[in-house]
Structures are given as structure tokens and as C-alpha cells.
Design a protein around this motif. Structure first.
Motif, PDB file in Angstrom:
ATOM      1  N   GLY A 141      -1.571  -2.149   5.735  1.00 52.28           N
ATOM      2  CA  GLY A 141      -2.883  -1.456   6.293  1.00 52.28           C
ATOM      3  C   GLY A 141      -3.818  -2.741   6.456  1.00 52.28           C
ATOM      4  N   THR A 142      -3.652  -3.799   6.510  1.00 50.69           N
ATOM      5  CA  THR A 142      -4.362  -5.044   6.305  1.00 50.69           C
ATOM      6  C   THR A 142      -4.454  -5.326   8.043  1.00 50.69           C
ATOM      7  OG1 THR A 142      -4.246  -5.709   4.393  1.00 50.69           O
ATOM      8  CG2 THR A 142      -5.015  -7.251   5.674  1.00 50.69           C
ATOM      9  N   ILE A 143      -5.636  -5.704   8.728  1.00 47.82           N
ATOM     10  CA  ILE A 143      -5.789  -6.437  10.052  1.00 47.82           C
ATOM     11  C   ILE A 143      -6.572  -7.561   9.995  1.00 47.82           C
ATOM     12  CG2 ILE A 143      -5.597  -3.920  11.249  1.00 47.82           C
ATOM     13  CD1 ILE A 143      -8.425  -3.986  11.734  1.00 47.82           C
ATOM     14  N   ILE A 144      -6.607  -7.922  11.136  1.00 51.30           N
ATOM     15  CA  ILE A 144      -7.263  -9.337  11.130  1.00 51.30           C
ATOM     16  C   ILE A 144      -8.752  -9.379  10.890  1.00 51.30           C
ATOM     17  CG2 ILE A 144      -7.639  -9.080  13.712  1.00 51.30           C
ATOM     18  CD1 ILE A 144      -7.314 -12.124  14.122  1.00 51.30           C
ATOM     19  N   LEU A 145      -9.455  -8.326  11.119  1.00 48.03           N
ATOM     20  CA  LEU A 145     -10.830  -7.987  10.698  1.00 48.03           C
ATOM     21  C   LEU A 145     -10.886  -8.115   9.169  1.00 48.03           C
ATOM     22  CD1 LEU A 145     -11.748  -5.405  13.220  1.00 48.03           C
ATOM     23  CD2 LEU A 145     -12.439  -7.807  13.398  1.00 48.03           C
ATOM     24  N   ASP A 184      -8.307   3.016  14.557  1.00 43.65           N
ATOM     25  CA  ASP A 184      -7.261   3.982  14.421  1.00 43.65           C
ATOM     26  C   ASP A 184      -6.992   3.898  13.009  1.00 43.65           C
ATOM     27  OD1 ASP A 184      -4.853   5.295  14.131  1.00 43.65           O
ATOM     28  OD2 ASP A 184      -4.961   5.364  16.618  1.00 43.65           O
ATOM     29  N   PRO A 185      -7.136   5.092  12.265  1.00 42.26           N
ATOM     30  CA  PRO A 185      -6.801   5.227  10.966  1.00 42.26           C
ATOM     31  C   PRO A 185      -5.246   4.693  10.319  1.00 42.26           C
ATOM     32  CG  PRO A 185      -7.727   7.201  11.293  1.00 42.26           C
ATOM     33  CD  PRO A 185      -7.415   6.703  12.770  1.00 42.26           C
ATOM     34  N   VAL A 186      -4.340   4.928  11.545  1.00 44.64           N
ATOM     35  CA  VAL A 186      -2.940   4.275  11.160  1.00 44.64           C
ATOM     36  C   VAL A 186      -2.875   2.823  10.763  1.00 44.64           C
ATOM     37  CG1 VAL A 186      -2.329   3.863  13.476  1.00 44.64           C
ATOM     38  CG2 VAL A 186      -0.660   4.614  11.837  1.00 44.64           C
ATOM     39  N   LEU A 187      -3.775   2.054  11.392  1.00 36.78           N
ATOM     40  CA  LEU A 187      -4.095   0.886  11.061  1.00 36.78           C
ATOM     41  C   LEU A 187      -4.490   0.393   9.674  1.00 36.78           C
ATOM     42  CD1 LEU A 187      -5.356  -0.477  14.571  1.00 36.78           C
ATOM     43  CD2 LEU A 187      -3.260  -0.524  13.779  1.00 36.78           C
ATOM     44  N   ALA A 188      -5.035   1.336   8.961  1.00 33.25           N
ATOM     45  CA  ALA A 188      -5.583   1.031   7.617  1.00 33.25           C
ATOM     46  C   ALA A 188      -4.645   1.659   6.467  1.00 33.25           C
ATOM     47  CB  ALA A 188      -6.928   1.671   7.596  1.00 33.25           C
ATOM     48  N   ARG A 189      -3.604   2.191   6.866  1.00 38.56           N
ATOM     49  CA  ARG A 189      -2.679   2.782   5.863  1.00 38.56           C
ATOM     50  C   ARG A 189      -1.382   2.008   5.680  1.00 38.56           C
ATOM     51  NH1 ARG A 189      -2.915   7.734   8.825  1.00 38.56           N
ATOM     52  NH2 ARG A 189      -1.021   7.446   9.872  1.00 38.56           N
ATOM     53  N   ARG A 190      -0.831   1.937   4.173  1.00 37.72           N
ATOM     54  CA  ARG A 190       0.160   1.196   3.866  1.00 37.72           C
ATOM     55  C   ARG A 190       1.526   2.036   4.543  1.00 37.72           C
ATOM     56  NH1 ARG A 190       4.415   0.071   0.400  1.00 37.72           N
ATOM     57  NH2 ARG A 190       4.247  -1.853  -0.249  1.00 37.72           N
ATOM     58  N   ALA A 191       2.444   1.397   5.293  1.00 35.77           N
ATOM     59  CA  ALA A 191       3.388   1.932   5.977  1.00 35.77           C
ATOM     60  C   ALA A 191       4.518   2.154   5.096  1.00 35.77           C
ATOM     61  CB  ALA A 191       4.043   1.062   7.027  1.00 35.77           C
ATOM     62  N   GLU A 192       5.280   3.363   5.407  1.00 35.50           N
ATOM     63  CA  GLU A 192       6.421   3.750   4.582  1.00 35.50           C
ATOM     64  C   GLU A 192       7.713   3.015   4.627  1.00 35.50           C
ATOM     65  OE1 GLU A 192       6.181   6.434   2.298  1.00 35.50           O
ATOM     66  OE2 GLU A 192       3.927   6.254   2.735  1.00 35.50           O
ATOM     67  N   PRO A 193       8.546   2.593   3.602  1.00 30.13           N
ATOM     68  CA  PRO A 193       9.694   2.098   3.939  1.00 30.13           C
ATOM     69  C   PRO A 193      10.600   2.990   4.717  1.00 30.13           C
ATOM     70  CG  PRO A 193       9.023   2.156   1.471  1.00 30.13           C
ATOM     71  CD  PRO A 193       8.212   3.048   2.420  1.00 30.13           C
ATOM     72  N   VAL A 194      11.409   2.148   5.663  1.00 30.07           N
ATOM     73  CA  VAL A 194      12.385   2.820   6.227  1.00 30.07           C
ATOM     74  C   VAL A 194      13.675   3.023   5.436  1.00 30.07           C
ATOM     75  CG1 VAL A 194      14.059   2.549   8.232  1.00 30.07           C
ATOM     76  CG2 VAL A 194      11.672   1.626   8.384  1.00 30.07           C
TER      77      VAL A 194
END
Length: 167
Positions: free
Chosen positions: A141-145, A10-20
Motif C-alpha cells: 500500500g506504499t507508492i512513490i509519493l 485510487d484507494p486500492v493503491l493504499a491497501r495492503r494486498a492479500e496473499p495469493v
């Protein structure tokens, strides 16, 4: 409410999240739903991107879904420093049926806010340090893989392709 967990690729897992920007009722509700989802899926940590929301929000409870006694919810968490090294076997709710040894810092200092907007400044070691690093990775946007060899990643990607063809 239990939410659906986004899984690789899923592409959401590779994106840098936005600050709240503001800790609103929507953010608090998402945090509550994330905690419920984490426990329901036998997890000890969950980041907002894993449930499809690209926000810098994590929930962690190393006591596990059985005890539910050490819940930490952090808004806009940042690792201030890392110390030492440790290698632990990790899994991830967004990377089903995959476990691997991952190199991480043995100790970290993390800052952020709680759901009331209060500043949080904590030092962690052991499993809590590993879990915080894992969840904050998701916000980048970093996962275990991304921590394993290209061969292991390629083998897992092929397995996921087979699963998708079966659906």
C-alpha cells in the motif's frame, strides 16, 4: 488483454494486498494481462493493485518493453534482507507525470513463487533491486509519493485535483 491502470489517489493503491492462496488459472491470466499491460505502457514493473486487484503478485522486466528478455513474475514476494543504499530517479505508471529521487537498498534478497508454484529465491542489485522494491511497496500500500517530501506530495495532489476537474 491490456488492463486499465489505477492511478493516485485510487484507494486500492493504499491497501495492503492479500496473499495469493492458490496459483489458479485466474492468477496466471492476471499475470499474463499484467505483463501485456506493463509492456503496452512502457513500464518495467507492475503490481496487481495497480490494475485494481489487491493480490500479492508482481511482474518485472528491466530489459524494457523493447527487449522483453528478463521477465520475472512473482507470487507472494517478500524481501528477506536489504543491504547498502542507493538513490535513483523513479517514475510510476500509477503516478503519471511524476518522477523523483528515491532512497532504496542497493541489494535485496527476495523470495516468492513462480506461476508454477515453484519456490523462487533471488538476490538482486542495481535496477532490478530498485524495481523489485518499488513493486513490493505497491503490495504494502506504499507508492512513490510516500517516499517524497510532504511539499512534493502536496504539489502533485493539487495537480491531480486540477486534472480531475478538467475531466
Amino acid at each position: 488483454m491490456t488492463l486499465s491502470i489505477c492511478t493516485y489517489p485510487d484507494p486500492v493503491l493504499a491497501r495492503r494486498a492479500e496473499p495469493v492462496a492458490e496459483i489458479s488459472e485466474e492468477v496466471r491470466q492476471l499475470a499474463s494481462d499484467m505483463v501485456e499491460t506493463m509492456y503496452a505502457n512502457q513500464g518495467i514493473g507492475l503490481a496487481a493493485p495497480q490494475v485494481g486487484k489487491s493480490w500479492r503478485l508482481i511482474t518485472v522486466d528491466i530489459s524494457g518493453p523493447e527487449n522483453q528478455t528478463e521477465l520475472v513474475t512473482l507470487v507472494n514476494p517478500e524481501i528477506q534482507w536489504r543491504d547498502g543504499e542507493t538513490e535513483t530517479e523513479e517514475g510510476c505508471l500509477s503516478v503519471p507525470e511524476f518522477r523523483s529521487k528515491v532512497q532504496r537498498a542497493a541489494k535485496v534478497r527476495v523470495t516468492g513463487q513462480d506461476l508454477d508454484g515453484n519456490a523462487v529465491d533471488m538476490e538482486a542489485d542495481g535496477l532490478l533491486a530498485v524495481c523489485l522494491q518499488h513493486e513490493i511497496d505497491h503490495l504494502e500500500g506504499t507508492i512513490i509519493l510516500d517516499h517524497v517530501s510532504r511539499l512534493k506530495r502536496s504539489m502533485y495532489t493539487k495537480k491531480v485535483s486540477k486534472w480531475q476537474k478538467q475531466d
